[in-house]
Motif scaffolding. Sequence first.
Motif, PDB file in Angstrom:
ATOM      1  N   THR A  39      -3.032  -1.707  14.050  1.00 43.32           N
ATOM      2  CA  THR A  39      -3.952  -0.926  13.217  1.00 43.32           C
ATOM      3  C   THR A  39      -3.525  -0.884  11.759  1.00 43.32           C
ATOM      4  OG1 THR A  39      -2.727   1.147  13.582  1.00 43.32           O
ATOM      5  CG2 THR A  39      -4.457   0.589  15.177  1.00 43.32           C
ATOM      6  N   VAL A  40      -2.242  -1.133  11.464  1.00 40.34           N
ATOM      7  CA  VAL A  40      -1.699  -0.967  10.115  1.00 40.34           C
ATOM      8  C   VAL A  40      -1.919  -2.230   9.299  1.00 40.34           C
ATOM      9  CG1 VAL A  40       0.354  -0.476   8.738  1.00 40.34           C
ATOM     10  CG2 VAL A  40       0.039   0.645  10.964  1.00 40.34           C
ATOM     11  N   THR A  41      -2.636  -2.116   8.196  1.00 40.02           N
ATOM     12  CA  THR A  41      -2.858  -3.239   7.280  1.00 40.02           C
ATOM     13  C   THR A  41      -1.867  -3.154   6.128  1.00 40.02           C
ATOM     14  OG1 THR A  41      -4.405  -2.058   5.850  1.00 40.02           O
ATOM     15  CG2 THR A  41      -5.325  -3.107   7.829  1.00 40.02           C
ATOM     16  N   PHE A  42      -1.860  -4.201   5.291  1.00 38.78           N
ATOM     17  CA  PHE A  42      -1.023  -4.140   4.095  1.00 38.78           C
ATOM     18  C   PHE A  42      -1.494  -3.018   3.165  1.00 38.78           C
ATOM     19  CE2 PHE A  42       0.144  -8.634   5.136  1.00 38.78           C
ATOM     20  CZ  PHE A  42       1.515  -8.411   5.223  1.00 38.78           C
ATOM     21  N   GLY A  43      -2.770  -2.671   3.231  1.00 40.33           N
ATOM     22  CA  GLY A  43      -3.269  -1.564   2.427  1.00 40.33           C
ATOM     23  C   GLY A  43      -2.790  -0.218   2.911  1.00 40.33           C
ATOM     24  N   GLY A  44      -2.419  -0.135   4.179  1.00 42.88           N
ATOM     25  CA  GLY A  44      -1.979   1.128   4.752  1.00 42.88           C
ATOM     26  C   GLY A  44      -0.488   1.341   4.721  1.00 42.88           C
ATOM     27  N   GLN A  45       0.225   0.527   3.921  1.00 43.83           N
ATOM     28  CA  GLN A  45       1.670   0.684   3.789  1.00 43.83           C
ATOM     29  C   GLN A  45       2.086   0.442   2.353  1.00 43.83           C
ATOM     30  OE1 GLN A  45       3.978  -2.648   5.652  1.00 43.83           O
ATOM     31  NE2 GLN A  45       1.965  -3.255   6.431  1.00 43.83           N
ATOM     32  N   THR A  46       3.289   0.871   2.032  1.00 45.66           N
ATOM     33  CA  THR A  46       3.776   0.769   0.659  1.00 45.66           C
ATOM     34  C   THR A  46       4.370  -0.609   0.391  1.00 45.66           C
ATOM     35  OG1 THR A  46       5.131   1.891  -1.019  1.00 45.66           O
ATOM     36  CG2 THR A  46       6.114   1.615   1.152  1.00 45.66           C
ATOM     37  N   HIS A  47       4.874  -0.809  -0.837  1.00 45.28           N
ATOM     38  CA  HIS A  47       5.530  -2.060  -1.208  1.00 45.28           C
ATOM     39  C   HIS A  47       6.932  -1.775  -1.733  1.00 45.28           C
ATOM     40  CE1 HIS A  47       3.354  -0.610  -4.857  1.00 45.28           C
ATOM     41  NE2 HIS A  47       4.491  -0.923  -5.443  1.00 45.28           N
ATOM     42  N   PRO A  48       7.880  -2.697  -1.544  1.00 48.77           N
ATOM     43  CA  PRO A  48       9.219  -2.524  -2.110  1.00 48.77           C
ATOM     44  C   PRO A  48       9.152  -2.531  -3.635  1.00 48.77           C
ATOM     45  CG  PRO A  48       9.189  -4.233  -0.419  1.00 48.77           C
ATOM     46  CD  PRO A  48       7.759  -3.927  -0.756  1.00 48.77           C
ATOM     47  N   ALA A  49      10.086  -1.811  -4.258  1.00 48.24           N
ATOM     48  CA  ALA A  49      10.060  -1.687  -5.713  1.00 48.24           C
ATOM     49  C   ALA A  49      11.472  -1.494  -6.251  1.00 48.24           C
ATOM     50  CB  ALA A  49       9.169  -0.502  -6.122  1.00 48.24           C
ATOM     51  N   ASP A  50      11.577  -1.464  -7.570  1.00 48.34           N
ATOM     52  CA  ASP A  50      12.846  -1.248  -8.265  1.00 48.34           C
ATOM     53  C   ASP A  50      12.702  -0.040  -9.187  1.00 48.34           C
ATOM     54  OD1 ASP A  50      13.592  -3.756  -7.162  1.00 48.34           O
ATOM     55  OD2 ASP A  50      12.739  -4.791  -8.899  1.00 48.34           O
ATOM     56  N   GLY A  51      13.811   0.670  -9.429  1.00 48.39           N
ATOM     57  CA  GLY A  51      13.780   1.789 -10.361  1.00 48.39           C
ATOM     58  C   GLY A  51      14.924   2.747 -10.131  1.00 48.39           C
ATOM     59  N   ASN A  52      14.925   3.849 -10.872  1.00 52.87           N
ATOM     60  CA  ASN A  52      15.934   4.894 -10.691  1.00 52.87           C
ATOM     61  C   ASN A  52      15.374   6.242 -11.114  1.00 52.87           C
ATOM     62  OD1 ASN A  52      16.845   5.238 -13.707  1.00 52.87           O
ATOM     63  ND2 ASN A  52      17.082   3.047 -13.337  1.00 52.87           N
ATOM     64  N   ALA A  53      16.020   7.296 -10.642  1.00 54.42           N
ATOM     65  CA  ALA A  53      15.591   8.663 -10.948  1.00 54.42           C
ATOM     66  C   ALA A  53      16.808   9.570 -10.913  1.00 54.42           C
ATOM     67  CB  ALA A  53      14.542   9.139  -9.944  1.00 54.42           C
TER      68      ALA A  53
END
Length: 404
Positions: free
Chosen positions: A247-261
């Motif tokens: 049932t899970v599409t690529f639209g229904g999940q996040t993507h890997p990313a870079d950054g800091n906080a």
Amino acid sequence: MAAIETVRIPYGGYWSTPFSKWQNSFADLHSIKFAAHVAKEALAERDIDPQGFDHAVMGITTPQEASFYGLPWLMKMIGNEAVPGIQVSQACATGARALQTASLEIERGLGSASLCIAMDRTSNGPVLSYPSPSNPGGTPDIERWPLDGFASDPLGGPPMVGTAENCARDWQVSTEEQHDVVFRRWEQYEMALENDRAFQKGYMKLPFEVPDKRFRKTVGAIDGDEGVRPSTREGLARLKPVQEDGTVTFGGQTHPADGNAAIVLATPDRARELSKDPSIDIAVLGFGLARTKPHYMPHAPVPAAQKALDMAGLTLDDIDAVKTHNPFAVNDVVFARETGYDVNAMNNYGCSLIFGHPNGPTGMRLVIELVEELVQRGGGRGLFTGCAAGDSAMAVVVEVAQAR
């Protein structure tokens, strides 16, 4: 465990980079050096002396060159050579774990002002070679970091998307219902883009200047989160599930990313000294850590949230705003089904489902946005909860009020 009593977040004592989808503008930036570069500038802009910290916690999940030296190296680059520091790694819960570690140590009197800083680069992750002389020909064991973590579970379960499918099946969450949540999350993210990104500029310097690999000059600028694509109902409807019969599409999940906080935690007195508005009191009230049954990761935020609320002496009815780390839209549906919270009301101004997931700093940015939302509301209590590898999760409860 009783509620935390003596830990505060100075108003404005936090920041985040935009999150950049992997293999984009931050792909070649050493995540520890990048975090130090950003923190040094952010502290100067807030007139906070880096030597004023007597405690610090660094969160990181993907190894970087020389990361063996961890937080002492980071703090030296920022301008403090006195703090030995703590390094934590708890997959997607790393940001929340860093905050909990600092909070409990401040409660015990082991520090009065702690810099909690989380960083990760999912782009260009290392390929690790583990010596194994007993293998045929002495061939080493190879691990691709973090790709292999996404794709397989050493506990014997499915890849991470499989845990979402398990929950979708048991809670009967259709693709259409997941896409409804995604579309709502995009509408909420657009709230943060209104008035020239006024909400995000409360904690993020925009446009964001991208440094070169040696951090000696600026080589470009990005307006905000990079690689984010607007979701439309028509576009989502065209997507097919990732797994056969799923049932899970690529639209229904996040993507890997870079950054800091980063978030500064301090005693009440020190927080007032460091705050840009001492009349705003931001208290940390509780934390929760939980693990759900194997291979049901999206459910774990539910028991973690309950534990954090119990520690704070609150119920969900006492909460004014909820933010979740939701690598899958299924996460939020399960949370709403189990708690009764309105799935359309949580995650105002954005969430990791939309702006991406750099692992370590993800939860920290979401706590920052939770604080900012509560300040804009004129005060209230907020809950952050989010899942992590190993079918686990962490949660944080905060309160914003006039100074006590």
